[in-house]
Motif scaffolding. Structure first.
Motif, mmCIF file in Angstrom:
data_model
loop_
_atom_site.group_PDB
_atom_site.id
_atom_site.type_symbol
_atom_site.label_atom_id
_atom_site.label_comp_id
_atom_site.label_asym_id
_atom_site.label_seq_id
_atom_site.Cartn_x
_atom_site.Cartn_y
_atom_site.Cartn_z
ATOM 1 N N GLY A 219 31.910 3.017 -34.046
ATOM 2 C CA GLY A 219 31.012 4.128 -34.370
ATOM 3 C C GLY A 219 29.839 4.211 -33.412
ATOM 4 O O GLY A 219 29.431 5.303 -32.995
ATOM 5 N N GLU A 220 29.286 3.070 -33.035
ATOM 6 C CA GLU A 220 28.174 3.040 -32.077
ATOM 7 C C GLU A 220 28.628 3.525 -30.702
ATOM 8 O O GLU A 220 27.878 4.219 -29.997
ATOM 9 N N LEU A 221 29.864 3.165 -30.332
ATOM 10 C CA LEU A 221 30.389 3.603 -29.033
ATOM 11 C C LEU A 221 30.628 5.112 -29.041
ATOM 12 O O LEU A 221 30.405 5.795 -28.027
ATOM 13 N N ILE A 222 31.076 5.640 -30.169
ATOM 14 C CA ILE A 222 31.279 7.086 -30.291
ATOM 15 C C ILE A 222 29.953 7.829 -30.123
ATOM 16 O O ILE A 222 29.887 8.896 -29.496
ATOM 17 N N GLU A 223 28.887 7.263 -30.649
ATOM 18 C CA GLU A 223 27.562 7.866 -30.481
ATOM 19 C C GLU A 223 27.156 7.861 -29.014
ATOM 20 O O GLU A 223 26.505 8.792 -28.529
ATOM 21 N N LYS A 224 27.536 6.831 -28.300
ATOM 22 C CA LYS A 224 27.205 6.722 -26.873
ATOM 23 C C LYS A 224 28.020 7.702 -26.032
ATOM 24 O O LYS A 224 27.528 8.217 -25.009
ATOM 25 N N TYR A 225 29.265 7.967 -26.456
ATOM 26 C CA TYR A 225 30.158 8.876 -25.733
ATOM 27 C C TYR A 225 30.621 9.983 -26.687
ATOM 28 O O TYR A 225 31.787 10.007 -27.115
ATOM 29 N N PRO A 226 29.739 10.912 -27.037
ATOM 30 C CA PRO A 226 30.059 11.914 -28.069
ATOM 31 C C PRO A 226 31.175 12.879 -27.694
ATOM 32 O O PRO A 226 31.798 13.480 -28.578
ATOM 33 N N ASP A 227 31.456 13.016 -26.409
ATOM 34 C CA ASP A 227 32.508 13.944 -25.979
ATOM 35 C C ASP A 227 33.860 13.258 -25.812
ATOM 36 O O ASP A 227 34.861 13.914 -25.476
ATOM 37 N N ALA A 228 33.895 11.956 -26.037
ATOM 38 C CA ALA A 228 35.151 11.214 -25.859
ATOM 39 C C ALA A 228 36.060 11.381 -27.076
ATOM 40 O O ALA A 228 35.594 11.399 -28.218
ATOM 41 N N ALA A 229 37.347 11.518 -26.827
ATOM 42 C CA ALA A 229 38.338 11.502 -27.911
ATOM 43 C C ALA A 229 38.701 10.051 -28.208
ATOM 44 O O ALA A 229 38.789 9.224 -27.288
ATOM 45 N N VAL A 230 38.889 9.749 -29.474
ATOM 46 C CA VAL A 230 39.192 8.385 -29.901
ATOM 47 C C VAL A 230 40.683 8.277 -30.200
ATOM 48 O O VAL A 230 41.205 8.973 -31.076
ATOM 49 N N LEU A 231 41.371 7.414 -29.468
ATOM 50 C CA LEU A 231 42.815 7.222 -29.613
ATOM 51 C C LEU A 231 43.055 5.844 -30.221
ATOM 52 O O LEU A 231 42.632 4.831 -29.664
ATOM 53 N N VAL A 232 43.746 5.796 -31.347
ATOM 54 C CA VAL A 232 43.891 4.550 -32.108
ATOM 55 C C VAL A 232 45.354 4.288 -32.439
ATOM 56 O O VAL A 232 46.065 5.173 -32.914
ATOM 57 N N HIS A 233 45.777 3.061 -32.203
ATOM 58 C CA HIS A 233 47.119 2.639 -32.617
ATOM 59 C C HIS A 233 47.091 2.309 -34.106
ATOM 60 O O HIS A 233 46.131 1.698 -34.590
ATOM 61 N N PRO A 234 48.145 2.689 -34.867
ATOM 62 C CA PRO A 234 48.113 2.486 -36.322
ATOM 63 C C PRO A 234 48.249 1.042 -36.786
ATOM 64 O O PRO A 234 48.238 0.791 -37.999
ATOM 65 N N GLU A 235 48.351 0.085 -35.871
ATOM 66 C CA GLU A 235 48.249 -1.326 -36.251
ATOM 67 C C GLU A 235 46.800 -1.736 -36.476
ATOM 68 O O GLU A 235 46.532 -2.882 -36.852
ATOM 69 N N SER A 236 45.868 -0.811 -36.255
ATOM 70 C CA SER A 236 44.447 -1.102 -36.405
ATOM 71 C C SER A 236 44.023 -1.007 -37.875
ATOM 72 O O SER A 236 44.692 -0.354 -38.682
ATOM 73 N N PRO A 237 42.895 -1.635 -38.242
ATOM 74 C CA PRO A 237 42.403 -1.558 -39.621
ATOM 75 C C PRO A 237 42.123 -0.118 -40.065
ATOM 76 O O PRO A 237 41.835 0.759 -39.240
ATOM 77 N N THR A 238 42.182 0.102 -41.360
ATOM 78 C CA THR A 238 42.035 1.443 -41.936
ATOM 79 C C THR A 238 40.717 2.092 -41.544
ATOM 80 O O THR A 238 40.673 3.293 -41.237
ATOM 81 N N ASP A 239 39.612 1.325 -41.546
ATOM 82 C CA ASP A 239 38.315 1.923 -41.226
ATOM 83 C C ASP A 239 38.199 2.297 -39.753
ATOM 84 O O ASP A 239 37.409 3.178 -39.388
ATOM 85 N N VAL A 240 38.999 1.678 -38.897
ATOM 86 C CA VAL A 240 39.054 2.070 -37.478
ATOM 87 C C VAL A 240 39.896 3.339 -37.333
ATOM 88 O O VAL A 240 39.508 4.279 -36.626
ATOM 89 N N ILE A 241 41.030 3.385 -38.016
ATOM 90 C CA ILE A 241 41.885 4.574 -37.988
ATOM 91 C C ILE A 241 41.124 5.802 -38.471
ATOM 92 O O ILE A 241 41.309 6.914 -37.949
ATOM 93 N N ALA A 242 40.229 5.609 -39.435
ATOM 94 C CA ALA A 242 39.462 6.730 -39.999
ATOM 95 C C ALA A 242 38.579 7.413 -38.958
ATOM 96 O O ALA A 242 38.204 8.577 -39.123
ATOM 97 N N LEU A 243 38.263 6.725 -37.873
ATOM 98 C CA LEU A 243 37.399 7.285 -36.831
ATOM 99 C C LEU A 243 38.193 7.936 -35.697
ATOM 100 O O LEU A 243 37.608 8.455 -34.744
ATOM 101 N N ALA A 244 39.517 7.932 -35.802
ATOM 102 C CA ALA A 244 40.371 8.404 -34.699
ATOM 103 C C ALA A 244 40.486 9.916 -34.646
ATOM 104 O O ALA A 244 40.503 10.592 -35.672
#
Length: 358
Positions: A219-244
């Motif tokens: 979440g902090e990194l998303i704030e630093k790069y607000p125009d970046a798209a977040v790409l997440v593999h579904p082996e990641s934890p649920t709260d990480v997937i929620a930010l994808a």
């Protein structure tokens, strides 16, 4: 639909540290590296062998596979390529279950690997003895296992799936009223269960790489790069997937990087994939998702320690020595092929529009 969550006592897994593994690799000068690569190319040709590499091994191995007419992809696609390629020997750069999968699909070919010590935390978390017991306790469930499993576990399954097809296949089974026994990745299982609402018994394994991604730091990194798209593999934890912005397999992540208009991407999967992502979208920037959140201890640092065991040095050695051959018991292989072929048949029918999913 309710979901049942089972928590079997998982075996203790000793994780090698990626940084230590990488520190043990020989350091070549540019001239030495070129000489080693030339030897490898010569031996591949002499032995009628083809190099097949996973997205998560080093960039130099992926590049070498491409330069020699080999292939770079995910585990099942690697095995399919080896099955269709005329070479008599398949050299699989990845982890052990990938060599087994190649042998399952192509038993008549010799399959060798740079090292047989390259394991997978998901595979190790799901020993066949414990998995057999769980299956016996739930005979009314359809058994679906992730490709990151041993040949023996695949042999016990009704279906083998990759992350790219898992959601579609389980959704199709749910439409038929099937109950699912899922193994081994708990995060991918949770993602699929929430999307399909299928009744599911879940194994509790996790990938050492994806399990370490942290939502607070992301979440902090998303704030630093607000125009970046977040790409997440579904082996990641649920709260990480929620930010994808996009949740997908390795191949789907590469496709998203190429097709989305964003110029920056935060990527939550093994950073070995950056080689292919940069080739697919050379004008874009790729940023590692953080593994060093509050209270985190970085074991993999976004790179699998077992994938890091593959290098030019042991690739050359296996071609020179002819060892590290992969064998699969024939009875197990036939059963594992059945569950794998069911997935391939489903994928073909689904792509042709012959099946419907929610």
């Amino acid at each position: 639909m309710s979901t049942q969550v089972t928590a079997p006592v998982l075996p203790e897994i000793i994780y090698p540290a990626t940084a230590k593994i990488e520190s043990l690799r020989p350091v070549y000068s540019p001239e030495q590296k070129e000489a080693v690569k030339n030897k490898i190319k010569k031996l591949l040709k002499e032995q009628d062998a083809v190099l097949i590499a996973h997205y998560y091994v080093s960039a130099e191995l992926q590049e070498l596979a491409e330069e020699t007419g080999g292939y770079v992809s995910d585990s099942l696609d690697m095995a399919k390529f080896g099955n269709e390629h005329p070479a008599k020997t398949l050299v699989v750069a990845g982890v052990r279950f990938m060599g087994e999968t190649a042998k399952i699909l192509t038993p008549e070919k010799r399959v060798i690997m740079p090292t047989l010590e390259a394991e997978c935390s998901l595979d190790l978390s799901c020993p066949i003895e414990d998995f057999d017991k769980l299956c016996d306790e739930h005979p009314e469930h359809t058994v679906v296992v992730y490709a990151n499993t041993s040949a023996a576990v695949k042999a016990r399954a009704d279906y083998v799936v990759t992350s790219g097809i898992a959601l579609d296949l389980v959704s199709w089974l749910a439409d038929q009223g099937k109950k699912i026994l899922w193994a081994p990745d708990r995060h991918l299982g949770t993602y699929i269960q929430r999307a399909t609402q299928v009744e599911m018994v879940r194994w509790q394994g996790a990938c050492i790489v994806h399990d370490e991604f942290k939502s607070r730091a992301l979440g902090e990194l998303i704030e630093k790069y607000p125009d970046a798209a977040v790409l997440v593999h579904p082996e990641s934890p649920t709260d990480v997937i929620a930010l994808a912005d996009v949740v997908g397999s390795t191949t789907q992540i590469i496709t998203a990087a190429k097709e989305l208009p964003n110029k920056q991407f935060i990527v939550a999967t093994d950073k070995g994939i950056f080689y292919k992502m940069k080739k697919a979208a050379p004008d874009k920037e790729f940023i590692e998702a953080p593994t060093n959140g509050t209270g985190a201890t970085c074991k993999s640092c976004a790179h699998c320690p077992w994938m890091a065991m593959n290098g030019l040095d042991n690739l050359l050695a296996v071609l020179e020595n002819g060892d590290n051959e992969v064998f699969v018991d024939e009875e197990i292989r036939v059963k594992a092929l059945r569950s794998t072929q069911r997935m391939l048949d489903f994928a073909k029918a689904f792509a042709a529009g012959e099946l419907e999913s929610k």
